[in-house]
Design an enzyme around this catalytic site. Sequence first.
Site, mmCIF file in Angstrom:
data_model
loop_
_atom_site.group_PDB
_atom_site.id
_atom_site.type_symbol
_atom_site.label_atom_id
_atom_site.label_comp_id
_atom_site.label_asym_id
_atom_site.label_seq_id
_atom_site.Cartn_x
_atom_site.Cartn_y
_atom_site.Cartn_z
ATOM 1 N N TRP A 176 -3.892 -1.781 -0.953
ATOM 2 C CA TRP A 176 -3.947 -3.085 -1.605
ATOM 3 C C TRP A 176 -4.351 -4.073 -0.525
ATOM 4 O O TRP A 176 -3.608 -4.296 0.431
ATOM 5 C CB TRP A 176 -2.588 -3.447 -2.201
ATOM 6 C CG TRP A 176 -2.597 -4.697 -3.028
ATOM 7 C CD1 TRP A 176 -2.851 -4.808 -4.364
ATOM 8 C CD2 TRP A 176 -2.318 -6.027 -2.565
ATOM 9 N NE1 TRP A 176 -2.749 -6.122 -4.766
ATOM 10 C CE2 TRP A 176 -2.428 -6.896 -3.681
ATOM 11 C CE3 TRP A 176 -1.996 -6.575 -1.322
ATOM 12 C CZ2 TRP A 176 -2.225 -8.266 -3.593
ATOM 13 C CZ3 TRP A 176 -1.798 -7.951 -1.222
ATOM 14 C CH2 TRP A 176 -1.907 -8.785 -2.356
ATOM 15 N N ARG A 204 1.181 1.336 -5.946
ATOM 16 C CA ARG A 204 1.397 0.438 -4.804
ATOM 17 C C ARG A 204 0.091 -0.168 -4.296
ATOM 18 O O ARG A 204 0.118 -1.081 -3.458
ATOM 19 C CB ARG A 204 2.089 1.189 -3.664
ATOM 20 C CG ARG A 204 3.487 1.644 -3.984
ATOM 21 C CD ARG A 204 4.089 2.388 -2.820
ATOM 22 N NE ARG A 204 4.285 1.525 -1.661
ATOM 23 C CZ ARG A 204 5.453 1.006 -1.311
ATOM 24 N NH1 ARG A 204 6.522 1.249 -2.027
ATOM 25 N NH2 ARG A 204 5.561 0.250 -0.234
ATOM 26 N N LYS A 247 2.684 -2.883 -7.102
ATOM 27 C CA LYS A 247 4.041 -2.803 -7.623
ATOM 28 C C LYS A 247 5.052 -3.461 -6.713
ATOM 29 O O LYS A 247 5.887 -4.236 -7.153
ATOM 30 C CB LYS A 247 4.408 -1.322 -7.836
ATOM 31 C CG LYS A 247 5.790 -1.115 -8.455
ATOM 32 C CD LYS A 247 5.842 -1.661 -9.859
ATOM 33 C CE LYS A 247 7.181 -1.445 -10.517
ATOM 34 N NZ LYS A 247 7.253 -2.118 -11.811
ATOM 35 N N GLU A 275 -0.513 -10.636 -16.555
ATOM 36 C CA GLU A 275 -0.616 -9.541 -15.595
ATOM 37 C C GLU A 275 -1.563 -8.443 -16.052
ATOM 38 O O GLU A 275 -2.331 -7.911 -15.252
ATOM 39 C CB GLU A 275 0.774 -8.919 -15.366
ATOM 40 C CG GLU A 275 1.692 -9.736 -14.484
ATOM 41 C CD GLU A 275 3.032 -9.064 -14.315
ATOM 42 O OE1 GLU A 275 3.550 -9.047 -13.186
ATOM 43 O OE2 GLU A 275 3.584 -8.542 -15.307
ATOM 44 N N LYS A 319 3.804 -11.222 -18.581
ATOM 45 C CA LYS A 319 3.346 -9.876 -18.939
ATOM 46 C C LYS A 319 1.909 -9.927 -19.467
ATOM 47 O O LYS A 319 1.074 -9.091 -19.117
ATOM 48 C CB LYS A 319 4.261 -9.253 -20.003
ATOM 49 C CG LYS A 319 5.628 -8.855 -19.499
ATOM 50 C CD LYS A 319 5.635 -7.578 -18.692
ATOM 51 C CE LYS A 319 5.539 -7.786 -17.219
ATOM 52 N NZ LYS A 319 6.587 -8.509 -16.540
ATOM 53 N N ASN A 332 0.893 -0.107 6.477
ATOM 54 C CA ASN A 332 1.259 -1.131 5.498
ATOM 55 C C ASN A 332 1.806 -2.322 6.250
ATOM 56 O O ASN A 332 2.534 -2.157 7.230
ATOM 57 C CB ASN A 332 2.355 -0.615 4.555
ATOM 58 C CG ASN A 332 1.879 0.482 3.648
ATOM 59 O OD1 ASN A 332 0.683 0.730 3.531
ATOM 60 N ND2 ASN A 332 2.814 1.156 2.996
ATOM 61 N N GLY A 333 1.515 -3.522 5.775
ATOM 62 C CA GLY A 333 2.055 -4.709 6.419
ATOM 63 C C GLY A 333 0.942 -5.614 6.934
ATOM 64 O O GLY A 333 -0.248 -5.417 6.628
ATOM 65 N N GLU A 345 8.717 -14.805 -19.146
ATOM 66 C CA GLU A 345 8.440 -13.395 -18.893
ATOM 67 C C GLU A 345 7.373 -12.856 -19.842
ATOM 68 O O GLU A 345 6.509 -12.064 -19.442
ATOM 69 C CB GLU A 345 9.732 -12.584 -19.023
ATOM 70 C CG GLU A 345 9.575 -11.080 -18.878
ATOM 71 C CD GLU A 345 9.059 -10.640 -17.523
ATOM 72 O OE1 GLU A 345 8.723 -9.439 -17.397
ATOM 73 O OE2 GLU A 345 8.983 -11.469 -16.581
ATOM 74 N N CYS A 376 0.841 -1.189 0.000
ATOM 75 C CA CYS A 376 0.000 0.000 0.000
ATOM 76 C C CYS A 376 0.880 1.243 0.000
ATOM 77 O O CYS A 376 2.095 1.174 0.174
ATOM 78 C CB CYS A 376 -0.898 0.010 1.231
ATOM 79 S SG CYS A 376 -1.803 -1.527 1.499
ATOM 80 N N HIS A 378 5.668 -32.787 -23.748
ATOM 81 C CA HIS A 378 5.433 -33.491 -22.493
ATOM 82 C C HIS A 378 4.222 -32.939 -21.743
ATOM 83 O O HIS A 378 4.226 -32.861 -20.524
ATOM 84 C CB HIS A 378 6.692 -33.430 -21.624
ATOM 85 C CG HIS A 378 7.878 -34.065 -22.254
ATOM 86 N ND1 HIS A 378 8.111 -35.415 -22.212
ATOM 87 C CD2 HIS A 378 8.886 -33.520 -22.990
ATOM 88 C CE1 HIS A 378 9.218 -35.689 -22.863
ATOM 89 N NE2 HIS A 378 9.711 -34.553 -23.355
#
Length: 610
Positions: free
Chosen positions: A74, A27, A605, A490, A487, A100-101, A483, A2, A506
Site C-alpha cells: 500500500w 493490507r 485494512k 469506502e 461504508k 512496512n512503515g 457509519e 502493507c 444548518h
Amino acid sequence: MCGIVGYIGKQKVVPILLNGLKRLEYRGYDSAGLAVRVNGRIVIEKQVGKIVNLENSINEDELESTVGIAHTRWATHGEPNRANAHPHSDVDGKIALVHNGIIENYEVLRNELQAKGYEFRTETDTETLAHLFIDCLNNGCHFFEAIRQGLSRVEGTYGLVVMYQDEPGYLIAARKGSPLVVGHGDGEYFIASDAAPLVGHTTDVTYLEDGEVALVSANNIIIKTIDNKTVRPHVECIDTDLMAIEKGGYPHYMLKEIMEQPQTIRDSMRGRLLLDEGTAKLGGIQYEFQSLLHANRVVITACGTSWHAALIGEYMLEEFLNIPVEVEYASEFRYRDPVLSRDSVVIAISQSGETADTLAAIREAKRKGSKVFGICNVVGSTIARETDAGVYLHAGPEIGVASTKAFTSQVVVLALMTLLLARMRSLSHPKGKEIARSLADLPDKMTQALASNDVVKDIADEFKSARNFLYLGRGYNFPVALEGALKLKEISYIHAEGYPAAEMKHGPIALIDKNMPVVFIATKDSIYDKVLSNIEEVRARKGRVIAIASEGDEKIASHVDRVIYVPQTIEILNPLVTIIPLQLLAYHIAVLRGCDVDQPRNLAKSVTVE
C-alpha cells in the site's frame, strides 16, 4: 498497512510466500513482489497490481528455494509501479528487504549515501535501508551487526525482513511501530506482518516488540534489542483456523462478515453476560474497575469505523454513569496536547490493535499518567500489550477492508462495559436485567435484520447511479448515519455524508433535490416524531427518502419512498440492528457498480503508518 511474509526452512518457499501474500492482500494491493535465493544469488520478481499478477508472471520451477521474503504494498512514498514495489535491493543485488512503515529521516540518509556514491533507482524511502545496510556491511560489519547498526540511525517506523546473499542460512526481522510475528515450526520459521499467513503452518508464535531485531535460521531464533541486549523469545499460541480466513462460499469477504454478525456478537458476549444478575463479567478489566468508576473524565480515542463505535459508547457511558465522556480522533489526539490527568481514563478502540495513530494516542495518555483501557480484536496485538487493561472482541478475523462485524462487536463490548459499571454504581437490578435480556436477544434480532437483504438489494438497484447520498439520524442513530455513509464511500466511491437529522437545516438541506437519496434512521424511539418532521422537510424539497424503520411501523411508509424494516430493541442497542441494512446497501450498490468490494481503491485494512 502493507503485508510481509518470510520463510526459512525445508519446504519450497514460493508457494508459501504466494499463499501468505493472498491472505494479507487486504493490507495492501498496489503491487507485490518476492525475493528468493537461487543458485547462490538473490532473485527478485515483482509486479504492479494484485498478487495474481505476480503469481502469473513467475515460473516456480525456476525459483526453487527454501528461503525467501515477499511483500504486498500500500503505497506511501512513490507511486504504485514496478520500480517502487518491494522487495528492494542495493545496486549489486546482495541485499533484499521488505518493509512496512515510514522512514522519516530517509532524505537525510539518502543524501549521505548518494554522496558516498550509492545509486538510487526508486522514489521510495525503503530503498534507503538497502543502501544503508550494504554500507554497514562494506564497513566490515557482519550481517546481524550491519542491520542493528543501520537501524540505530533510522527515525520512523518499520517492520522489515532482510536477506543477504552471503549469509544464505539467515533472515533478519526487525520491528519498530509496525507489527511482525514469527511462527515457530519444526526445522522452519515463518515471518509475517500478522498471523493470517501462519494459519495452517504453526500455532506457536513470537510477537516482536518495538526495538527488537531477530536473527532467524531454519533451526533457531535469536532476538536482541537495537542496543544489543539479548531478549528471550516469548512463545504464544494462536488458535485461528483456516475456515475463519476463507470466504466460506460467499462471493466476497464483506458479505460473509456481514452475515456472520449474529454469531460474532454472540461470541463477543459468550461467558460475559450474566442474565440473572442483570450485569456483565469482563475479566480483562476486573482489576481496574475502580479506575473507571472514579474517573472524573473518560476519553475514547479511535479512527474510522472504530470512532463511530466510540461515539455510541460515549452516549451509553454518559447516560448510565453520568460521567463526562469525550470522543477524540486518535490522529489528532497527541498533537494538540490533550488535557489529561491521573483521574482521567482513556479507552482506545482498534480492530487490528495495531493502528498507528491509536497507539500514539495510548502512549501520550500513559505519558501523562492516565489509566488506559483497550478494546481490540487481535489477541497479542500491540494495543493489547501496551494498555493497562482491556477487552477482546472475539469477532474472528475480519478480512474485508470495510469493517462490519468488528464495528458491531465493538458496540456490544461497550454496552457490556456500560452495563457492568452502571450496575456497580447505581443501576437497579430490574433495569440491569432488561438490558441484559435485550443484549441476549440481539443475535436473533440481527438475523431478522439480515432478512432484509432482498429488499435492500432492490433499493440498491434503484439508487446505484446516484452521485451523492445523505444519511441522517438522531441520538444513538446519529453515529449509525456516519457509519452508513462511510461504508458507502469506502466501497462504492459515491460521495456520502452523515449528519444529525436536525443539523440538516444548518447547511446540508441546500443539497437536497429530486436526485438526492436521503437515508433516515427512523426507528420508534424517544425522538421518533422529531425524525418524522425532518423527513417532511426533505420531502418538501423533493428529496428521495429511504427509511430504516421499526417493524410494525405502518405510518412511516406513507412518508417515504422506500422503507427497510428492522426489529425493535431498546434504544441504546438500536445501532446494532439499524446498521445491518446500511452495510448491505453499501455492499449491493458497490457490487452493482462493479467495484472491488473487499479491496477498495486507495484503502488498506490496518493503518500502521501515520
